[in-house]
Structure formats: C-alpha cells, structure tokens
Design an enzyme around this catalytic site. Structure first.
Site, short mmCIF file in Angstrom:
data_model
loop_
_atom_site.label_atom_id
_atom_site.label_comp_id
_atom_site.label_asym_id
_atom_site.label_seq_id
_atom_site.Cartn_x
_atom_site.Cartn_y
_atom_site.Cartn_z
N ALA A 76 -26.06 -28.88 3.37
CA ALA A 76 -26.68 -27.65 3.86
C ALA A 76 -26.91 -26.71 2.68
O ALA A 76 -26.30 -26.86 1.62
CB ALA A 76 -25.76 -27.00 4.88
N LYS A 77 -27.79 -25.76 2.90
CA LYS A 77 -28.13 -24.82 1.84
C LYS A 77 -26.89 -24.12 1.29
O LYS A 77 -26.74 -23.96 0.09
CB LYS A 77 -29.09 -23.77 2.40
CG LYS A 77 -30.06 -23.29 1.36
CD LYS A 77 -31.22 -22.58 1.98
CE LYS A 77 -32.10 -22.06 0.84
NZ LYS A 77 -33.13 -21.20 1.30
N ARG A 78 -26.00 -23.77 2.19
CA ARG A 78 -24.77 -23.09 1.77
C ARG A 78 -23.99 -23.95 0.77
O ARG A 78 -23.49 -23.46 -0.23
CB ARG A 78 -23.92 -22.80 3.02
CG ARG A 78 -22.55 -22.27 2.73
CD ARG A 78 -21.66 -22.42 3.96
NE ARG A 78 -20.28 -22.42 3.52
CZ ARG A 78 -19.44 -21.42 3.72
NH1 ARG A 78 -19.83 -20.35 4.36
NH2 ARG A 78 -18.21 -21.49 3.29
N LEU A 107 -25.17 -26.21 -1.15
CA LEU A 107 -25.91 -26.40 -2.39
C LEU A 107 -25.85 -25.15 -3.26
O LEU A 107 -25.93 -25.23 -4.48
CB LEU A 107 -27.37 -26.74 -2.10
CG LEU A 107 -27.60 -28.13 -1.52
CD1 LEU A 107 -29.04 -28.30 -1.07
CD2 LEU A 107 -27.25 -29.19 -2.56
N SER A 108 -25.73 -23.99 -2.61
CA SER A 108 -25.80 -22.77 -3.40
C SER A 108 -24.41 -22.24 -3.76
O SER A 108 -24.27 -21.45 -4.67
CB SER A 108 -26.60 -21.70 -2.66
OG SER A 108 -25.95 -21.42 -1.44
#
Ligand code: GLU
Length: 285
Positions: free
Chosen positions: A258-260, A262-263
């Site tokens: 998920a984006k979370r 990845l960031s």
C-alpha cells in the site's frame, strides 16, 4: 578472502530507507550468516546531484537499528573514481566504447524509429571523426556507451553465445539455474554518464570484483541488470558472482504494498514505537 561467501547491501544515499530496503538487507545478511560469510555495505553515491551525506548517515543509523553489522570498511563509490576510470580506460583501449552526444529525447526518438520496429534499448554508433572533433571542440557534453557490436567482436561468437550467469533466486517467470546472458536487453549501455564519470553498471561490476563479492543478493527488479553486468564481467575479465534476486516485498496478502508502506521510512516506523524485532518478525525473518 575471495572464494568464501561474501555478499553486500548497496543502497544509494538519495533518500531514507524503507521497509523494502530492510527486507533486502536482512535477506543478504541472513544468507551471509548462514554461510559464516561476510556481509558488506556499499554506498552507491556516484549520482552526485542526488546523493547527500545526511542520507548516508541515516542509512548507517537505520541499519544499526535493524541490528545489522558489516565487515569494515564501508565502500563509498565516490572515493573510488580511479578504479572506474581505469576500467573505462581498459574498455576504451580495446575500442569497445564510443562517445554519445545525444540528448535523452534524441535517444527516445531513435529507439522509436529502430529499423525493425520500436526497440527496447538504444543501439548507436560512433560519430564520424570530423563531426566528433567539432562537437568536442564546441564543448558539448557526451556519455561513453558500450558498443555491443564491438563487444561481440572482441569476445568472439562462441564466448558471446556461451555467456551465462547463475541465478539461485528468482528471475522473471521464476527462471533459475544457468541463465543465458542477453546483454542486448540493455542496448549500448551508458558506462560513463554526461554528468558523472561513471554509470551504475560499470561501478557495480568493478566494485563487486574488488570487494570479492561471491553472491549478489538484491531485489528482482535488478534481475535484468545482471545480463549486461555479466557482459562487463567478461570484458573486464573478472569473476561472475552468483545471483540471488529476491521477490520484492509484498503486503501480507501477497498484493502490492500500500502507499503507506511505500512512503513510510524506517525512521517513521521507529518513531511509531515499532521495535526492530517486531519489524523483523513482520517481514518474516
Ligand atoms: N544501488 C542500487 C539500488 O539502490 C543497488 C545496486 C545493486 O545491488 O546492484 O537499487
């Protein structure tokens, strides 16, 4: 100590480390421990415009937090530009490189116009001497590219056809074992960039040889790089390490992260109060 199990983790200090880096570093570290081998740390900072000393310091802080230790010294690529220059000179002296003055846009146009339909990678040729002299005199920037045609001639057809590497991890479609090298995937690769005196593939091959790396353990997104790196090993007459490309970190349900995930940096995870051992367990170690 060439011959013994030696692997490395080779981050670029262009940002903070994430979970995927932790997964990769632990994969390599665990493999080294299992073989009573060496785990090395290499800082890949040839991209001077994007590399920052504070990111290098943060990498060391994060890896220490993860509980990793590495055999000294840390190899910082920017400290070894002479090694890359020497390798380039050897290739140049054998007539394997040519200067490329093209812009990124011109390269993309050429790839799109390739004779047998759009090509995946650029193949070019040296300029006529008069034009080259004029462009050099005008101070135009250029990159050094490896001529695949010249490389094939230099190795000879039999050696070219026999060029292979060992994949103990996972190639595309799960391929493993002895894999035939297909350097053409990379085209006439840039070995010295316009804005740096070296480029990624050459620096990695030179470093792996100097550091006595027996096993390259890294994410499968770099599997394709092994094809051109294998050719460079042959041209520079250095041993070819065994490759273990590992799957990229996925979410627990096997889906993409998920984006979370990845960031979020390792520092963010640490600040949330997660311990290194909790993260380790979450990542399956
Ligand atoms: N520096 C590269 C990266 O951060 C890794 C190169 C390699 O492992 O060969 O993706």
């Amino acid at each position: 100590m060439v011959g013994s199990f030696t692997t490395r983790f080779a981050p670029s200090p262009t940002g903070r480390l994430h979970k995927g880096h932790a997964f990769s570093a632990w994969t390599a570290h665990t493999a080294a421990q299992a073989q009573a081998g060496r785990f090395l740390l290499r800082i890949e900072d040839i991209d001077r415009a994007r590399s920052r000393p504070q990111f290098e310091a943060a990498i060391i802080e994060d890896l220490t937090w993860l509980g990793l230790d590495w055999a000294a010294p840390i190899r910082r690529q920017s400290d070894h530009m002479d090694d890359y220059a020497q390798a380039l000179e050897r290739l140049k002296a054998r007539g394997l490189l040519y200067r490329c003055f093209k812009t990124r846009r011109e390269i993309l146009e050429d790839i799109g116009r390739a004779p047998h339909g759009p090509a995946l990678a650029y193949r070019g040729a040296p300029l006529a001497p008069a034009e080259e002299t004029a462009r050099l005199a005008a101070g135009e920037p250029f990159a050094w590219r490896l001529s695949l045609r010249a490389a094939r001639r230099a190795l000879g057809r039999a050696a070219w056809d026999a060029l292979s590497f060992v994949e103990e991890g996972r190639g595309p479609d799960g391929q493993r074992g002895v894999i035939q090298a297909r350097p053409a995937l990379a085209g006439d690769a840039v070995l010295a960039r316009k804005d740096a005196d070296v480029a990624y593939h050459l620096a990695v091959v030179v470093d792996d040889a100097i550091q006595g790396v027996s096993h390259v353990i890294r994410g499968e997104d770099l599997h394709e790089a092994a094809h051109i790196q294998r050719l460079l090993q042959a041209l520079l007459e250095v041993p070819s390490p065994i490759y273990r490309h590992h799957p990229l970190l996925a979410a627990p349900d096997g889906k993409r992260l998920a984006k979370r995930d990845l960031s979020e940096t390792l520092a963010d995870i640490r600040a949330r109060g997660v311990s290194a051992s909790q993260l380790k367990a979450e990542l399956g170690f």
